[in-house]
Design an enzyme around this catalytic site. Sequence first.
Site, short mmCIF file in Angstrom:
data_model
loop_
_atom_site.label_atom_id
_atom_site.label_comp_id
_atom_site.label_asym_id
_atom_site.label_seq_id
_atom_site.Cartn_x
_atom_site.Cartn_y
_atom_site.Cartn_z
N ASP A 236 0.78 -1.24 -0.03
CA ASP A 236 -0.22 0.36 0.18
C ASP A 236 0.76 1.10 -0.20
O ASP A 236 0.77 2.29 1.03
CB ASP A 236 -0.89 -0.18 1.01
CG ASP A 236 -0.13 -0.48 2.61
OD1 ASP A 236 0.87 -0.14 2.68
OD2 ASP A 236 -0.85 0.40 3.47
N HIS B 88 10.35 -0.36 8.97
CA HIS B 88 8.90 -1.34 8.74
C HIS B 88 8.80 -2.75 8.11
O HIS B 88 8.78 -4.10 7.68
CB HIS B 88 7.53 -1.58 8.71
CG HIS B 88 7.43 -0.07 10.15
ND1 HIS B 88 7.10 -0.56 11.60
CD2 HIS B 88 7.07 1.09 10.22
CE1 HIS B 88 7.14 0.20 12.42
NE2 HIS B 88 6.94 1.35 11.84
C1 BDR Z 1 2.78 -0.16 8.68
O1 BDR Z 1 1.61 0.37 8.47
C2 BDR Z 1 1.82 1.63 7.46
O2 BDR Z 1 1.37 3.20 7.83
C3 BDR Z 1 3.74 1.36 7.24
O3 BDR Z 1 3.62 0.99 5.42
C4 BDR Z 1 3.56 -0.56 7.42
O4 BDR Z 1 3.46 -0.92 6.27
C5 BDR Z 1 3.56 0.27 10.39
O5 BDR Z 1 2.41 -0.19 11.03
CA CA Z 2 2.68 -0.67 3.92
#
Ligand code: BDR
Ligand code: CA
Length: 319
Positions: free
Chosen positions: A10, A240
């Site tokens: 995303d 992340h």
């Molecule tokens: C996840 O949430 C999204 O904001 C980031 O892209 C990542 O996949 C971290 O909690």
């Molecule tokens: Ca993400």
Amino acid sequence: MTHKIILDTDPGIDDAMAIFTAFAHPEIELLGLTTTFGNVSVEQATTNALQLVEMAGVDVPVAKGVATPWVKPLSDFPDFVHGKDGFGNINLPAPKGAPVSQSAAEFIVEQVMSQPGEVTLVAVGPLGNLATALKLEPQIAEKVKRVVIMGGVIAADGNVSPVAEANILSDPHAADKVMAASWEVVIVGLDVTHQVVLSNALFNQIRDENPKVGAFMHQAAQFYISFYSSVRDIDGCYGHDVSAVAYVVDPDIFTVESGEVCVATDGVAIGQTIMSRFGIPYPLPFWQDRPKQKACMGVDDQRLVALFRDAMTSDFWSK
Ligand code: BDR
Ligand code: CA
């Protein structure tokens, strides 16, 4: 060894880091990007995925996925984390390319079924596309190599509630279906990603050494870093999504525990990923008859940061 992956995403600033790493890493063969709502709408996520493909000059198909969660209503997109455009309000020009005609779930099913045992699904957004693919063709659970997700948290704190991580809270019903399926799921969640800090100095290096996407990555990262430095005591941002890609190529970076996983789908704990880690025969039935899944609980953060840095500054970007 080369790993065939589909990256479900995303984009999203840290998604862009994961996508670029997948483009550049010599041991990854990226079969396609599949998109979902999450950090932005699915339309914007698809536009963003196409922009990253064009910016990098790679030939990678993009398949558009789900626009809404499985059951719960769509929430507001977190523009304070990723910007309204998903890239920190850079507002890139529209891409020239278009997504393939297959949906994300159809693309996943076709790729997995035609290459049994070979395809790893790496999901770094909400899990609606994986749940939809399972519904479309339940046999993908036996045919996939494994599923690696950035999402959830087992023993540490959540980031969108005291117990929930954002990707799982965005679609807890889909996430619960993914955890219940008889495929191997590896959770790369906040237990480890909150230990992976990507510094501004690193993004300066990427800007200076990556002629194709370095300036973009540096600029987008400024927005993400400014969000994280306002809410957490860190000098940088968390890596992340790139952590899930890192698991695919170097799982020894992590220590792992296993257990059956349920996702809370309502109430105060909605979005919590609850793993039964200790082999205790609890009287509550929820974890019974579920497969054991894996969760990363420890990480060599320096090795992971080096993997990201090496991918972002390699010769791949000078070709
Ligand atoms: C996840 O949430 C999204 O904001 C980031 O892209 C990542 O996949 C971290 O909690
Ligand atoms: Ca993400």
